[in-house]
Design a protein around this motif. Sequence first.
Motif, PDB file in Angstrom:
ATOM      1  N   MET A 373     -23.525   1.247   4.197  1.00  0.00           N
ATOM      2  CA  MET A 373     -24.884   1.177   4.752  1.00  0.00           C
ATOM      3  C   MET A 373     -25.288   2.585   5.210  1.00  0.00           C
ATOM      4  N   TYR A 374     -25.563   3.466   4.248  1.00  0.00           N
ATOM      5  CA  TYR A 374     -25.723   4.886   4.549  1.00  0.00           C
ATOM      6  C   TYR A 374     -27.017   5.207   5.294  1.00  0.00           C
ATOM      7  N   VAL A 375     -28.111   4.532   4.974  1.00  0.00           N
ATOM      8  CA  VAL A 375     -29.381   4.762   5.677  1.00  0.00           C
ATOM      9  C   VAL A 375     -29.230   4.357   7.145  1.00  0.00           C
ATOM     10  N   GLU A 376     -28.613   3.190   7.371  1.00  0.00           N
ATOM     11  CA  GLU A 376     -28.399   2.713   8.735  1.00  0.00           C
ATOM     12  C   GLU A 376     -27.439   3.619   9.499  1.00  0.00           C
ATOM     13  N   ALA A 377     -26.444   4.176   8.782  1.00  0.00           N
ATOM     14  CA  ALA A 377     -25.488   5.085   9.424  1.00  0.00           C
ATOM     15  C   ALA A 377     -26.193   6.331   9.946  1.00  0.00           C
ATOM     16  N   VAL A 378     -27.130   6.865   9.165  1.00  0.00           N
ATOM     17  CA  VAL A 378     -27.885   8.050   9.597  1.00  0.00           C
ATOM     18  C   VAL A 378     -28.657   7.742  10.879  1.00  0.00           C
ATOM     19  N   LYS A 379     -29.263   6.561  10.942  1.00  0.00           N
ATOM     20  CA  LYS A 379     -30.014   6.171  12.138  1.00  0.00           C
ATOM     21  C   LYS A 379     -29.105   6.112  13.367  1.00  0.00           C
ATOM     22  N   GLU A 380     -27.884   5.596  13.179  1.00  0.00           N
ATOM     23  CA  GLU A 380     -26.942   5.521  14.304  1.00  0.00           C
ATOM     24  C   GLU A 380     -26.508   6.920  14.743  1.00  0.00           C
ATOM     25  N   TRP A 381     -26.287   7.811  13.776  1.00  0.00           N
ATOM     26  CA  TRP A 381     -25.911   9.187  14.120  1.00  0.00           C
ATOM     27  C   TRP A 381     -27.050   9.893  14.857  1.00  0.00           C
ATOM     28  N   GLU A 382     -28.271   9.573  14.506  1.00  0.00           N
ATOM     29  CA  GLU A 382     -29.407  10.174  15.204  1.00  0.00           C
ATOM     30  C   GLU A 382     -29.469   9.721  16.657  1.00  0.00           C
ATOM     31  N   LYS A 383     -29.026   8.489  16.922  1.00  0.00           N
ATOM     32  CA  LYS A 383     -28.928   8.011  18.313  1.00  0.00           C
ATOM     33  C   LYS A 383     -27.884   8.821  19.078  1.00  0.00           C
ATOM     34  N   VAL A 384     -26.760   9.059  18.420  1.00  0.00           N
ATOM     35  CA  VAL A 384     -25.699   9.855  19.044  1.00  0.00           C
ATOM     36  C   VAL A 384     -26.199  11.263  19.333  1.00  0.00           C
ATOM     37  N   GLN A 385     -26.946  11.821  18.378  1.00  0.00           N
ATOM     38  CA  GLN A 385     -27.459  13.185  18.523  1.00  0.00           C
ATOM     39  C   GLN A 385     -28.374  13.309  19.737  1.00  0.00           C
ATOM     40  N   LYS A 386     -29.167  12.285  20.018  1.00  0.00           N
ATOM     41  CA  LYS A 386     -30.049  12.315  21.177  1.00  0.00           C
ATOM     42  C   LYS A 386     -29.254  12.326  22.479  1.00  0.00           C
ATOM     43  N   MET A 387     -28.072  11.713  22.458  1.00  0.00           N
ATOM     44  CA  MET A 387     -27.237  11.649  23.655  1.00  0.00           C
ATOM     45  C   MET A 387     -26.337  12.870  23.798  1.00  0.00           C
ATOM     46  N   HIS A 388     -26.005  13.503  22.657  1.00  0.00           N
ATOM     47  CA  HIS A 388     -25.131  14.681  22.689  1.00  0.00           C
ATOM     48  C   HIS A 388     -25.428  15.557  21.483  1.00  0.00           C
ATOM     49  N   GLU A 389     -26.286  16.525  21.696  1.00  0.00           N
ATOM     50  CA  GLU A 389     -26.736  17.407  20.613  1.00  0.00           C
ATOM     51  C   GLU A 389     -25.592  18.211  20.013  1.00  0.00           C
ATOM     52  N   VAL A 396     -21.581  16.044  10.510  1.00  0.00           N
ATOM     53  CA  VAL A 396     -20.615  15.657   9.477  1.00  0.00           C
ATOM     54  C   VAL A 396     -20.940  14.255   8.973  1.00  0.00           C
ATOM     55  N   GLY A 397     -21.204  13.339   9.926  1.00  0.00           N
ATOM     56  CA  GLY A 397     -21.510  11.961   9.553  1.00  0.00           C
ATOM     57  C   GLY A 397     -22.798  11.847   8.753  1.00  0.00           C
ATOM     58  N   ILE A 398     -23.851  12.551   9.195  1.00  0.00           N
ATOM     59  CA  ILE A 398     -25.119  12.519   8.458  1.00  0.00           C
ATOM     60  C   ILE A 398     -24.951  13.166   7.084  1.00  0.00           C
ATOM     61  N   GLY A 399     -24.179  14.258   7.030  1.00  0.00           N
ATOM     62  CA  GLY A 399     -23.911  14.920   5.754  1.00  0.00           C
ATOM     63  C   GLY A 399     -23.218  13.988   4.772  1.00  0.00           C
ATOM     64  N   LYS A 400     -22.231  13.224   5.260  1.00  0.00           N
ATOM     65  CA  LYS A 400     -21.525  12.275   4.392  1.00  0.00           C
ATOM     66  C   LYS A 400     -22.460  11.182   3.892  1.00  0.00           C
TER      67      LYS A 400
END
Length: 471
Positions: A373-389, A396-400
């Motif tokens: 579920m690569y599109v959904e994975a990017v969305k989850e990584w973006e949530k992480v990015q907001k909490m810890h830039e 790495v996760g978004i790149g994969k």
Amino acid sequence: MKYRITALLIAIIILLTSFPVNADYMLSAEGIGQNKRIPIPDLYKVVNEEFVFGEAGTLKKPMDLFIDKSDNIYIADTGNNRIIKLNPDMSLNSIYGNNIELGLNKPEGVFVEDDGDIYIADTENGRVVHITEKGLVVEEFFEPESEMISSGHAEFKPKKIYISITGYLYLIRQYMLMSIDGNNEFKGYVASSDVRMSMKDVLLRIFYTGEQKAKLTKLVPETFLNFIIADDGMIYGTTLTNTDQIKRINGIGKNIYPEDRRYGERTVDTRGKKSIVRNPEFVDIAVDKEGIITVIDKNTNNLYQYDLDGNNIGVFGGPGLNKGQFKFPSSLAVDSNGNLFVLDCEKESLQVFKPTEYCKNIHAALSKYHKGMYVEAVKEWEKVQKMHEGNPLVHVGIGKAFYKQGQYKKAMEHYKIANDREGYSTAFNEYRQEMIRKCFALIILAAVILIIAINRLVNLLKRFSEKEFEV
């Protein structure tokens, strides 16, 4: 005056016990054996630490922990010669070991099947005993007779045990993982680590005589410290080695976890006359339903968490007496909700760690990626990015995820930010091939036009030459 002194002492105690636990951080690989610590938000919060368990009272040197499919908790209360069963809310359910028939002696391991049957590593009695949920003895396993292992029950002191889906009993004997069938027959050593020989060792074994070879130091596989068999059927183990301390072993005995890496952190022991550099000693390992790996390091009292690709998610814990800290964490397990339970042999307590939103978002991103579920994975990584830039795992996760979607240029951008050279190189190669494929028709057309142009130019030159000759 006495009241003032008492109040002062209470204030000091409150102050000392209110210090925050060690700050969480993650390890970003800077090279082989070189890790950079990056501060991160808390991965877990301690929601409970229990010292007394109802009528069972307190623990005494507990060594192992197991959580079944219903989230019931089992503790090998080694010093009290018993197994304690707790309900998911940590209230007391049952005590095994009080009856004379069972007669446990320093049990250091426990495993529970889906039907509630319990297997106990009765360490000092040199056996594994199988009992029902009601505590009735079903069978016993002792050291099997085989030419491949030394005889005698004295050396057979099982600690960590697991039952595979095939019904085989797995345990660590000395430095190797062995299996026994339901008839107490030895089935062989499995998942043994490769023995690595230097060129010197090879040459000595070629040219030495038989007598000289007998005097050489025997080469043995890497020492297994602990293991579990996860729901995916894989054996996850920890070894006492310079590198590759975490193993993920498939059905044919091959380690498929990333190799040539150092997991955890080295420590320097300065207590003696000479400083000694120590490698991590991961005394236990737990794997959740999404494949997230957590290990305990005996030397630092830290918990290290990794994903299936060997990337460090975070480090937490550390030495101390406060909640979230340890004196000697001896075992850990994870329940169906992702909560971590950590047993402390010296504090004689059981702590419960609940994942924070930050931790849940990372786990969700990793889970969705591995499920495709690569599109959904990017969305989850973006949530992480907001909490810890500053978390390199985000890029790495978004790149994969972009790489799996065939968006190689975007993948390259994120790999570059994360300083992931290997990922960038892989994405670049694919991007280059994609550009060649896209431009292939144009390249062929340009080549044809060039050939036609050259041909016409040659014909014009020939005609010009012929006219000059006629003149």
